[in-house]
Design a protein around this motif. Structure first.
Motif, PDB file in Angstrom:
ATOM      1  N   GLU A 179       8.951  28.349  25.112  1.00 30.52           N
ATOM      2  CA  GLU A 179       7.828  27.583  25.862  1.00 30.52           C
ATOM      3  C   GLU A 179       7.190  28.388  26.633  1.00 30.52           C
ATOM      4  O   GLU A 179       6.402  27.822  27.394  1.00 30.52           O
ATOM      5  N   GLY A 180       6.969  29.539  26.375  1.00 29.97           N
ATOM      6  CA  GLY A 180       6.406  30.459  27.319  1.00 29.97           C
ATOM      7  C   GLY A 180       7.383  31.056  28.292  1.00 29.97           C
ATOM      8  O   GLY A 180       8.514  30.781  28.469  1.00 29.97           O
ATOM      9  N   VAL A 181       6.775  31.785  29.383  1.00 30.76           N
ATOM     10  CA  VAL A 181       7.397  32.271  30.478  1.00 30.76           C
ATOM     11  C   VAL A 181       8.039  31.006  31.246  1.00 30.76           C
ATOM     12  O   VAL A 181       7.339  30.046  31.737  1.00 30.76           O
ATOM     13  N   ALA A 182       9.319  31.140  31.681  1.00 24.19           N
ATOM     14  CA  ALA A 182      10.108  30.047  32.065  1.00 24.19           C
ATOM     15  C   ALA A 182       9.686  29.981  33.577  1.00 24.19           C
ATOM     16  O   ALA A 182      10.334  29.913  34.557  1.00 24.19           O
ATOM     17  N   LEU A 183       8.665  29.098  33.832  1.00 22.10           N
ATOM     18  CA  LEU A 183       8.132  28.633  35.290  1.00 22.10           C
ATOM     19  C   LEU A 183       7.839  27.468  35.332  1.00 22.10           C
ATOM     20  O   LEU A 183       7.763  26.652  36.325  1.00 22.10           O
ATOM     21  N   ASN A 184       7.924  26.564  34.129  1.00 20.12           N
ATOM     22  CA  ASN A 184       7.876  25.019  34.088  1.00 20.12           C
ATOM     23  C   ASN A 184       9.229  24.208  34.374  1.00 20.12           C
ATOM     24  O   ASN A 184       9.992  24.265  33.397  1.00 20.12           O
ATOM     25  N   PRO A 185       9.130  23.691  35.515  1.00 22.19           N
ATOM     26  CA  PRO A 185      10.533  22.913  35.813  1.00 22.19           C
ATOM     27  C   PRO A 185      10.838  21.878  34.826  1.00 22.19           C
ATOM     28  O   PRO A 185      12.159  21.660  34.583  1.00 22.19           O
ATOM     29  N   ASP A 186       9.900  21.241  34.029  1.00 17.33           N
ATOM     30  CA  ASP A 186      10.139  20.206  32.998  1.00 17.33           C
ATOM     31  C   ASP A 186      10.943  21.141  31.804  1.00 17.33           C
ATOM     32  O   ASP A 186      11.774  20.038  31.187  1.00 17.33           O
ATOM     33  N   GLU A 187      10.946  22.301  31.836  1.00 17.85           N
ATOM     34  CA  GLU A 187      11.694  22.875  30.521  1.00 17.85           C
ATOM     35  C   GLU A 187      13.386  22.821  30.885  1.00 17.85           C
ATOM     36  O   GLU A 187      13.887  22.950  30.086  1.00 17.85           O
ATOM     37  N   LYS A 188      13.489  22.549  32.281  1.00 15.76           N
ATOM     38  CA  LYS A 188      15.149  22.723  32.327  1.00 15.76           C
ATOM     39  C   LYS A 188      15.717  21.710  31.589  1.00 15.76           C
ATOM     40  O   LYS A 188      16.905  21.937  30.994  1.00 15.76           O
ATOM     41  N   VAL A 189      15.064  20.470  31.484  1.00 17.89           N
ATOM     42  CA  VAL A 189      15.889  19.282  30.837  1.00 17.89           C
ATOM     43  C   VAL A 189      16.032  19.669  29.466  1.00 17.89           C
ATOM     44  O   VAL A 189      17.144  19.506  28.810  1.00 17.89           O
ATOM     45  N   ARG A 190      15.165  20.212  28.689  1.00 19.68           N
ATOM     46  CA  ARG A 190      15.244  20.618  27.488  1.00 19.68           C
ATOM     47  C   ARG A 190      16.194  22.020  27.181  1.00 19.68           C
ATOM     48  O   ARG A 190      16.899  22.005  26.127  1.00 19.68           O
ATOM     49  N   LEU A 191      16.056  22.757  28.050  1.00 20.82           N
ATOM     50  CA  LEU A 191      17.082  23.810  27.913  1.00 20.82           C
ATOM     51  C   LEU A 191      18.592  23.270  27.928  1.00 20.82           C
ATOM     52  O   LEU A 191      19.291  23.799  27.140  1.00 20.82           O
ATOM     53  N   VAL A 192      18.736  22.479  28.978  1.00 17.43           N
ATOM     54  CA  VAL A 192      20.145  22.133  29.218  1.00 17.43           C
ATOM     55  C   VAL A 192      20.465  21.085  27.967  1.00 17.43           C
ATOM     56  O   VAL A 192      21.751  21.316  27.409  1.00 17.43           O
ATOM     57  N   ALA A 193      19.658  20.402  27.369  1.00 16.17           N
ATOM     58  CA  ALA A 193      19.893  19.614  26.230  1.00 16.17           C
ATOM     59  C   ALA A 193      20.252  20.530  25.057  1.00 16.17           C
ATOM     60  O   ALA A 193      21.066  20.125  24.283  1.00 16.17           O
ATOM     61  N   SER A 232      17.743  37.990  53.582  1.00 16.83           N
ATOM     62  CA  SER A 232      17.509  39.253  52.502  1.00 16.83           C
ATOM     63  C   SER A 232      16.111  39.616  52.580  1.00 16.83           C
ATOM     64  O   SER A 232      15.265  38.513  52.626  1.00 16.83           O
ATOM     65  N   SER A 233      15.832  40.760  52.533  1.00 13.21           N
ATOM     66  CA  SER A 233      14.581  41.443  52.515  1.00 13.21           C
ATOM     67  C   SER A 233      14.076  41.201  50.968  1.00 13.21           C
ATOM     68  O   SER A 233      12.779  41.626  50.954  1.00 13.21           O
ATOM     69  N   TYR A 234      14.837  40.887  49.923  1.00 13.17           N
ATOM     70  CA  TYR A 234      14.430  40.533  48.616  1.00 13.17           C
ATOM     71  C   TYR A 234      13.764  39.152  48.313  1.00 13.17           C
ATOM     72  O   TYR A 234      14.919  38.258  48.837  1.00 13.17           O
ATOM     73  N   ASP A 235      13.112  38.925  47.311  1.00 14.21           N
ATOM     74  CA  ASP A 235      12.914  37.625  46.800  1.00 14.21           C
ATOM     75  C   ASP A 235      13.571  37.711  45.703  1.00 14.21           C
ATOM     76  O   ASP A 235      14.097  38.604  45.150  1.00 14.21           O
ATOM     77  N   ILE A 236      13.541  36.623  44.751  1.00 15.52           N
ATOM     78  CA  ILE A 236      14.197  36.327  43.390  1.00 15.52           C
ATOM     79  C   ILE A 236      13.056  36.013  42.546  1.00 15.52           C
ATOM     80  O   ILE A 236      11.866  35.685  42.609  1.00 15.52           O
ATOM     81  N   ASN A 237      13.194  36.422  41.188  1.00 20.42           N
ATOM     82  CA  ASN A 237      12.088  36.114  40.264  1.00 20.42           C
ATOM     83  C   ASN A 237      12.220  34.539  39.807  1.00 20.42           C
ATOM     84  O   ASN A 237      13.362  33.838  39.356  1.00 20.42           O
ATOM     85  N   PRO A 238      11.075  34.035  40.059  1.00 17.05           N
ATOM     86  CA  PRO A 238      11.196  32.391  39.729  1.00 17.05           C
ATOM     87  C   PRO A 238      11.428  32.186  38.179  1.00 17.05           C
ATOM     88  O   PRO A 238      11.723  30.890  38.138  1.00 17.05           O
ATOM     89  N   ALA A 239      10.960  32.885  37.270  1.00 16.98           N
ATOM     90  CA  ALA A 239      11.288  32.595  36.069  1.00 16.98           C
ATOM     91  C   ALA A 239      12.880  32.459  35.882  1.00 16.98           C
ATOM     92  O   ALA A 239      13.487  31.736  35.209  1.00 16.98           O
ATOM     93  N   GLY A 240      13.483  33.625  36.374  1.00 17.73           N
ATOM     94  CA  GLY A 240      14.937  33.681  36.300  1.00 17.73           C
ATOM     95  C   GLY A 240      15.587  32.508  36.899  1.00 17.73           C
ATOM     96  O   GLY A 240      16.744  31.994  36.365  1.00 17.73           O
ATOM     97  N   PHE A 241      15.078  32.171  38.200  1.00 11.13           N
ATOM     98  CA  PHE A 241      15.424  30.933  39.100  1.00 11.13           C
ATOM     99  C   PHE A 241      15.473  29.830  38.144  1.00 11.13           C
ATOM    100  O   PHE A 241      16.572  28.946  38.002  1.00 11.13           O
TER     101      PHE A 241
END
Length: 256
Positions: free
Chosen positions: A149-163, A86-95
């Motif tokens: 927690e701010g713009v969702a760029l911190n991978p550590d937030e994943k655990v708290r989001l899922v919880a 794909s010639s497009y990238d994805i938004n890292p915060a969305g990912f």
């Protein structure tokens, strides 16, 4: 950023199941734009690609939701690597947000995250969503919250989001927006429709400055059984075919 374009059809390159998921997801993007729930090129809707691989589809970063087609969707793995050219990238915060939920919840085949004006407004209210309308009862039967927690760029937030999400399928992201997930695109869209409409009604009701009447708790508690009767046990499919007919009349290129 690459200029928007219409890619060649990827239909011959993918399975029938993946193509159907692409069409449904592209339709969802178009419907979000049609209802005015989009936020320029920001926010995301993702869908898991059927099959054994943990791949999912997400919007090409830089395209308006009204431009997205089944072929333009970007296929990535859980690490954010593109697995189809794909010639497009994805938004890292969305990912960050979407990959966390897809990885943790096998039932979350579709995840919708929006920044609607009314959704963000309610997310800032300390009480969150209140039982002020019939629409509000559906999300309130299984609603969770996640603190900002701010713009969702911190991978550590994943655990708290899922919880925080737990087993729920509707979530309010504090100071941020709305999120729904479900087994199909149709189900996730219908959940978002009720969540967004409930927020819209609440904002209008509170803006009047008058006392409001809340729905009694006993009625809220019984809403899931009532919802199954109202939708004839069809869930999101009670409205999805009609929504697709609407899109086929006004912008059929979503399925390209």
């Amino acid at each position: 950023m690459n200029a928007p374009h219409t890619p060649s059809s990827v239909k011959p390159l993918v399975s029938d199941a993946e193509w159907q998921m692409r069409v449904d997801l592209a339709a969802c993007y178009r419907l979000v734009a049609l209802y005015g729930w989009d936020d320029l090129v920001f926010t995301h809707i993702s869908a898991r690609v059927p099959g054994p691989d943990h791949h999912f589809l997400i919007n090409p970063y830089g395209m308006l939701f009204e431009e997205i087609t089944a072929s333009s969707l970007v296929k990535v793995d859980l690490q954010g690597n593109k697995v189809m050219e794909s010639s497009y990238d994805i938004n890292p915060a969305g990912f960050t947000i979407h990959s966390a939920i897809h990885e943790a919840r096998e039932d979350a085949n579709c995840v919708i995250h929006l920044h609607t004006v009314e959704g963000v407004a309610v997310s800032t209210q300390r009480e969150g969503l209140r039982p002020l309308s019939q629409h509000s009862l559906f999300p309130l039967s299984g609603l969770s919250y996640h603190d900002y927690e701010g713009v969702a760029l911190n991978p550590d937030e994943k655990v708290r989001l899922v919880a925080d999400l737990g087993a729920t399928r509707s979530m309010i992201l504090r100071n941020h927006g709305l999120l729904t997930c479900d087994t199909t695109v149709a189900e996730a869209f219908l959940r978002m429709f009720f969540l967004q409409r409930a927020c819209q009604i609440q904002v209008h009701a509170l803006a009047q400055g008058a006392d409001v009447i809340e729905v009694p708790g006993a009625i809220v508690a019984g809403i899931q059984q009532a919802a199954r009767k109202v939708t004839l046990n069809a869930g999101g499919n009670i409205a999805w075919p009609a929504l697709l007919r609407k899109l086929n009349r006004i912008s059929p290129d979503y399925a390209d």
